[in-house]
Design an enzyme around this catalytic site. Structure first.
Site, PDB file in Angstrom:
ATOM      1  N   TYR A 172       1.961  -7.722  17.524  1.00  0.00           N
ATOM      2  CA  TYR A 172       1.526  -6.965  16.342  1.00  0.00           C
ATOM      3  C   TYR A 172       0.273  -6.152  16.663  1.00  0.00           C
ATOM      4  CZ  TYR A 172      -0.363  -5.900  11.744  1.00  0.00           C
ATOM      5  OH  TYR A 172      -0.874  -5.246  10.659  1.00  0.00           O
ATOM      6  N   LYS A 189      -0.315  -1.943  16.500  1.00  0.00           N
ATOM      7  CA  LYS A 189      -1.306  -1.264  15.668  1.00  0.00           C
ATOM      8  C   LYS A 189      -2.344  -0.526  16.513  1.00  0.00           C
ATOM      9  CE  LYS A 189       0.254  -1.873  11.578  1.00  0.00           C
ATOM     10  NZ  LYS A 189       0.644  -0.689  10.769  1.00  0.00           N
ATOM     11  N   ILE A 232       0.820  -1.206   0.000  1.00  0.00           N
ATOM     12  CA  ILE A 232       0.000   0.000   0.000  1.00  0.00           C
ATOM     13  C   ILE A 232       0.856   1.259   0.000  1.00  0.00           C
ATOM     14  CG2 ILE A 232      -2.019  -1.103   1.028  1.00  0.00           C
ATOM     15  CD1 ILE A 232      -1.219   0.046   3.720  1.00  0.00           C
TER      16      ILE A 232
END
Length: 308
Positions: free
Chosen positions: A177, A181, A28
């Protein structure tokens, strides 16, 4: 709310604007650079690997021959690299319009520690971006068109901030993880609040790309065989292309209607895929006490104090 089916064709002209994109050589990040350059922005690819950056720029120039692109080395897992990048930028004195905080890694099978003593996922995905933002903030062009875009994840929904062990010495790949985030989302929301409180018109707008088929998933290995099989099926059934996954990032970075302190992602089922729209922030991500505590811990960890 953004218009239905907002696409790269809706990006306003970006001539004269400068964007920095971390993690810009694939996925992205690459798609965001491609679109911003196509709209006329000068884009700095902030990445670890010069060779990959050169190949990415060559590919973009095949699509947009006149693209204004440059590479600057940056490893968000290294505080020395972050400080070197920011110092070089300060010396150059160029104003920044967009800072897209996209670099990330996921699900490392074994705990890795950076040169600064940080768990690598937390360092790469969050702490490096926190420090980079603080060091670059004085270089932003004033005004609401200037945007800081932290890339979070739907993984925040199951994330927790383990303040007793933020560096995950009792390591669990997916939990580490998710924490990184969640931290990115809470940082983006808190950053926008602090910018407003300081009288700045610069806006922070966190986003997530839904379930997007990118190399970050292939690189991660902290899952059992059953989890990997389930993950592959999930991505095959619900995943979208990197170009589609980049749309919320581009909307937050460029759309005049994007709301500071908003949170954007895909509008489809489970926010897995679709077109940019306001996304759900789970209640624990809006815990003001935790957000302030995270900010204080991040300043102490990185040695970068700003908007205090």
């Amino acid at each position: 709310m953004p218009e239905r089916r907002w696409t790269t064709a809706d990006i306003p002209a970006q001539d004269g604007r400068l964007a920095i994109v971390t993690g810009a050589t694939s996925g992205i990040g690459y798609e965001a650079v491609l679109a911003l350059a196509g709209a006329g922005a000068r884009v700095v690819l902030a990445a670890r690997d010069a060779g990959r950056a050169q190949r990415a720029m060559a590919a973009i120039r095949r699509v947009h021959p006149g693209a204004a692109l440059e590479f600057q080395p940056l490893d968000t897992a290294s505080m020395s690299s972050v400080r070197a990048f920011a110092e070089a930028w300060r010396v150059e004195g160029r104003p920044i319009d967009i800072l897209l905080l996209n670099a990330g890694i996921a699900w490392l099978p074994q705990r890795q520690e950076t040169e600064d003593g940080f768990e690598r996922q937390l360092a790469t995905n969050y702490l490096g971006h926190f420090a980079l933002t603080g060091l670059l903030l004085p270089s932003f062009r004033p005004g609401p068109a200037s945007r800081i875009v932290p890339v979070a994840s739907i993984a925040h929904q199951r994330g927790t901030l383990n303040f007793d062990d933020l560096q995950f010495r009792a390591y669990a790949a997916r939990s580490a993880y998710r924490q990184s985030k969640l931290a990115m989302l809470m940082f983006g929301l808190e950053l926008d609040w602090r910018l407003r409180a300081a009288g700045s018109e610069v806006r922070a707008i966190p986003v997530h790309p839904g379930i997007t088929r990118t190399a970050i998933i292939r690189r991660g290995g902290g899952a059992s065989p059953v989890q990997r099989l389930t993950g592959r099926l999930l991505f095959a059934l619900l995943g979208q292309s990197a170009a589609r996954g980049a749309l919320p990032l581009l909307y937050a970075a460029t759309a005049p209607k994007a709301e500071g302190g908003g949170y954007y992602g895909p509008d489809g089922i489970w926010e897995a895929r679709g077109w940019p729209a306001l996304s759900q922030v789970f209640p624990h991500a809006r815990d003001e006490a935790d957000a302030r505590r995270l900010w204080t811990v991040s300043e102490a960890s990185t040695g970068v104090d700003f908007l205090t």
